[in-house]
Design an enzyme around this catalytic site. Structure first.
Site, mmCIF file in Angstrom:
data_model
loop_
_atom_site.group_PDB
_atom_site.id
_atom_site.type_symbol
_atom_site.label_atom_id
_atom_site.label_comp_id
_atom_site.label_asym_id
_atom_site.label_seq_id
_atom_site.Cartn_x
_atom_site.Cartn_y
_atom_site.Cartn_z
ATOM 1 N N GLU A 1 -1.568 -0.383 16.641
ATOM 2 C CA GLU A 1 -1.336 1.338 16.959
ATOM 3 C C GLU A 1 -1.837 2.301 16.428
ATOM 4 O O GLU A 1 -3.246 2.898 16.042
ATOM 5 C CB GLU A 1 0.202 1.952 17.413
ATOM 6 C CG GLU A 1 -0.282 2.859 18.056
ATOM 7 C CD GLU A 1 -0.978 3.373 19.666
ATOM 8 O OE1 GLU A 1 -0.442 3.204 20.552
ATOM 9 O OE2 GLU A 1 -1.493 4.055 19.341
ATOM 10 N N GLY B 1 0.802 -1.290 -0.009
ATOM 11 C CA GLY B 1 -0.515 -0.180 0.223
ATOM 12 C C GLY B 1 0.756 1.438 -0.072
ATOM 13 O O GLY B 1 1.336 1.311 1.186
ATOM 14 N N THR B 2 0.780 2.038 -1.135
ATOM 15 C CA THR B 2 1.800 3.448 -0.925
ATOM 16 C C THR B 2 0.881 4.548 -1.638
ATOM 17 O O THR B 2 1.164 5.527 -2.339
ATOM 18 C CB THR B 2 2.194 3.366 -2.288
ATOM 19 O OG1 THR B 2 1.605 2.732 -3.462
ATOM 20 C CG2 THR B 2 3.237 2.273 -2.059
ATOM 21 N N LYS C 1 -13.302 1.759 16.086
ATOM 22 C CA LYS C 1 -12.099 1.928 16.837
ATOM 23 C C LYS C 1 -13.107 2.122 18.630
ATOM 24 O O LYS C 1 -11.562 1.539 18.622
ATOM 25 C CB LYS C 1 -11.340 3.881 16.649
ATOM 26 C CG LYS C 1 -11.310 4.117 14.812
ATOM 27 C CD LYS C 1 -10.563 5.369 14.635
ATOM 28 C CE LYS C 1 -10.397 5.853 13.505
ATOM 29 N NZ LYS C 1 -10.805 6.678 13.420
#
Lengths: 427, 427
Positions: free
Chosen positions: A127, A9-10, A203
């Site tokens: 994280e 993934g860029t 989240k």
């Protein structure tokens, strides 16, 4: 020997990670003795890799990363729960450590991937999945573990916090605030995941799982978004000494876990009340530490990349020192999720009602029939010639009673003219 | 086999640690697989040990702990730099891991004790030395290490923050605020360490050392306290859109480290501006993460004990897993400390001057002679029949010029009648 990183993934965050490595690689070696090397980069776009000067590391096939015997850490930054899941589980099965920023994966398949990591004897760090650059998962898994955590409440979606801030500070309508957020690149063309509260729900599922040592998944989280919030609500909140935030809330109750996302009124002097714009903050209460809060940028290339690379460096440290995973899954308990219907709290409700005699009495009757003790009913800001906003504030009452009262009110003939605004109150 | 803890010091924080172990020992084992046992307790007071139900573990000689071959972790909670230093270095030399809450020791002898830990191959953890229960040292040593940290600014002294909050919110005088803080147990009978800024100075020395990977000691920190702050200053700040906080500040500048403690004006919309009462907060800026802030209770038995026990559990994890220290001293650079005299910023100065014609002109002349560009001079709140407060706000100017101007002003005959209030401005 350098610890070798394979990046899948860029996009925004991946690009940020490449930037960090290029800028600080030598610092990491000098300060921490950690020697990392970006070995391979996978993306659908060779141009993105080229743009960051790593075209020579490019592949369009993630198998070239997870099957590369040289690579120590796979960084998954593509998001979602389909290909990303294959990348993460495949990498672990191939004996790689994994760092991911993927909230959807962790909130939905957290148990599966944590168990896969444990089976492989490798690390899975995430994280960046919550709160962008804010250190929150690491503190919950390390510094704060001497506590029983009783509450986690967060402003964990920057898009909606930006919109609510603009509505509160500058009087923008919901529509104008959304339009502006889209123009500034804070909101997607389809903003559902943000304004509907689903991003925040993923989240809080992750945070609650760690804080309470008990697995909470996305499906467990009652979720309501900000789409019905209007400037009238914000003004009414202000008059009452509150601000409105989209809060992701998890409380440890005597009988289980209370976990939900919804627009919430909090007192103006609460520490979360001054968290504005695209900033995020997570407020944590423990039985010994008391109140703590972690604040920072919840999105953006640099912030999320900081969290990803913090994880990468920690895993690299462990690899260099020959240390096995120190902390894996900590969901050792199996606390029940409390049904939303049973929760008891105070409510703010706003109805757009027909402006004619008898409506107030009709509405009061609805609440009475559902045993809802009303503190006040006030008519505010006429939204049109023949309608008026009716603001109802309740004493503590049961969610089920509120839900049923709303259903009854909405079924009345020619009384409630629009979807009501429901805002729960946290003291 | 349980990891055995020897506790040196059974005061507030030590008592909190005993409470945590007694309440959560089983949780630690179930959630994290960490098995700890309080093996020995050293104190001058057998009664304190008895009060916490650990009279049977009591000794009054710390050598009985540091020389006990069974003990794995020595927890030093006596404070100061004399006996505590002997305990810490002695324990390390005897092959124990050490956890301490001792800011004075770390800020003064940090290099010595970190080197002693490294020589012994043992861990020395000190999260509780700064910010009470707030996780800040751990995030700086782990989650945030992908960044070059550019600034650390903290409200790290609860006593003075309580006093300044009471002065700002309730109009108390400095004397009344101090008296109240003493009555509530927030301030010592001799409050010098707090109100003089020395407690905060030790803490910023520790934080700057970690954040900038370069040793900063207590002696490096320019320190000024809040003893000259009056309600007039707070009112003037409010009119200018600022609040006054005792800030511990460390900036990485191009040519070195700018580190200091002094009363500071910060804009009311700064995230630190709403940190009130005895709460602490540390604001950290990194080149990728941007702005972050860590908020919580800076003092009190529970909060500090939470930080101490977080460290104890982390070290115990490592011991159980047979892991050598993962992170030791990270002060690998040797950045110069910038001389205070060379710093450039904006100043707020308040003089109590004789109320007679010509004084304004005289004072203006002093500033002109020292190349200080004055933005405004305003007379405020007459403090007596023959004196008046003269408030001077400058444009950016050099600290040395301010210092010399103050010296000249104070030497004038019958002009400045009292110690001026000097407040530096952070934007």
């Amino acid at each position: 020997m350098a610890v070798k990183i394979g990046l899948v993934g860029t996009g925004t965050v991946g690009g940020g990670c490449i930037d960090i490595i290029q800028k600080h690689k030598d610092d990491f070696l000098r300060h921490f003795g950690v020697d990392i090397e970006l070995a391979r980069v996978c993306s659908l776009s060779p141009a993105e890799a080229e743009a960051h000067g790593v075209g020579h590391l490019f592949t369009d096939n993630f198998n070239n990363i997870i099957n590369d015997p040289e690579i120590d850490i796979v960084v998954e930054l593509i998001g979602g729960t389909t290909i990303a899941r294959t990348v993460v589980t495949g990498a672990l099965a191939a004996g790689k450590n994994v760092v991911t920023a993927n909230k959807a994966l962790m909130a939905t398949h957290g148990k599966e991937v944590m168990e896969a990591a444990e089976a492989a004897g490798k690390e899975l760090a995430f994280e960046a999945s919550v709160g962008g650059g804010i250190p929150i998962i690491d503190p919950l898994k390390h510094s704060l573990i001497a506590n029983e955590i009783t509450s986690v409440m967060g402003i964990v979606n920057g898009t909606t916090n930006y919109m609510l801030t603009r509505m509160a500070d500058n009087g923008l309508s919901y529509e104008d605030a959304l339009h502006e957020a889209q123009q500034k690149g804070f909101a997607e063309a389809d903003p559902t995941a943000d304004v509907g509260g689903f991003d925040a729900a993923a989240k809080i599922a992750i945070l609650a799982s760690i804080a309470f040592n008990s697995r909470v998944t996305l499906d467990d989280v009652f979720t309501d978004g900000i789409t019905n919030i209007s400037p009238v609500d914000i003004e009414a909140a202000r008059d009452m000494g509150y601000v409105i935030k989209l809060l992701a809330i998890a409380h440890r109750r005597e009988d289980g876990v209370d976990v939900r996302v919804h627009p919430t009124m909090i007192p103006t002097n609460h520490q979360l009340a001054t968290v504005n714009g695209v900033f995020n903050a997570i407020y944590v209460v423990g039985d010994f530490v008391g109140e703590t809060m972690f604040f920072g940028e919840g999105a953006g290339a640099g912030a999320a990349a900081s969290a990803v690379m913090g994880d990468v460096l920690e895993v690299a440290r462990h690899i260099q020192q020959g240390v096995a995973p120190i902390v894996g899954c900590t969901c050792t308990d199996d606390l029940p999720i409390l049904p939303m219907d049973e929760l008891v709290m105070r409510y703010y409700l706003r109805f757009s009602v027909t402006d004619r005699p008898g409506v107030l009495e009709t509405m009061a009757g609805v609440f009475a029939r559902h045993n809802i003790s009303v503190k006040s009913i006030v008519q505010r800001g006429r939204s049109g010639a023949e309608r008026v906003d009716q603001v109802v504030v309740t004493h503590r009452c049961r969610e089920r009673d509120i839900r049923e009262a709303l259903e009854e009110a909405l079924a009345l003939d020619n009384v409630v003219l629009d979807t009501p605004s429901v805002i729960r109150v946290e003291e």
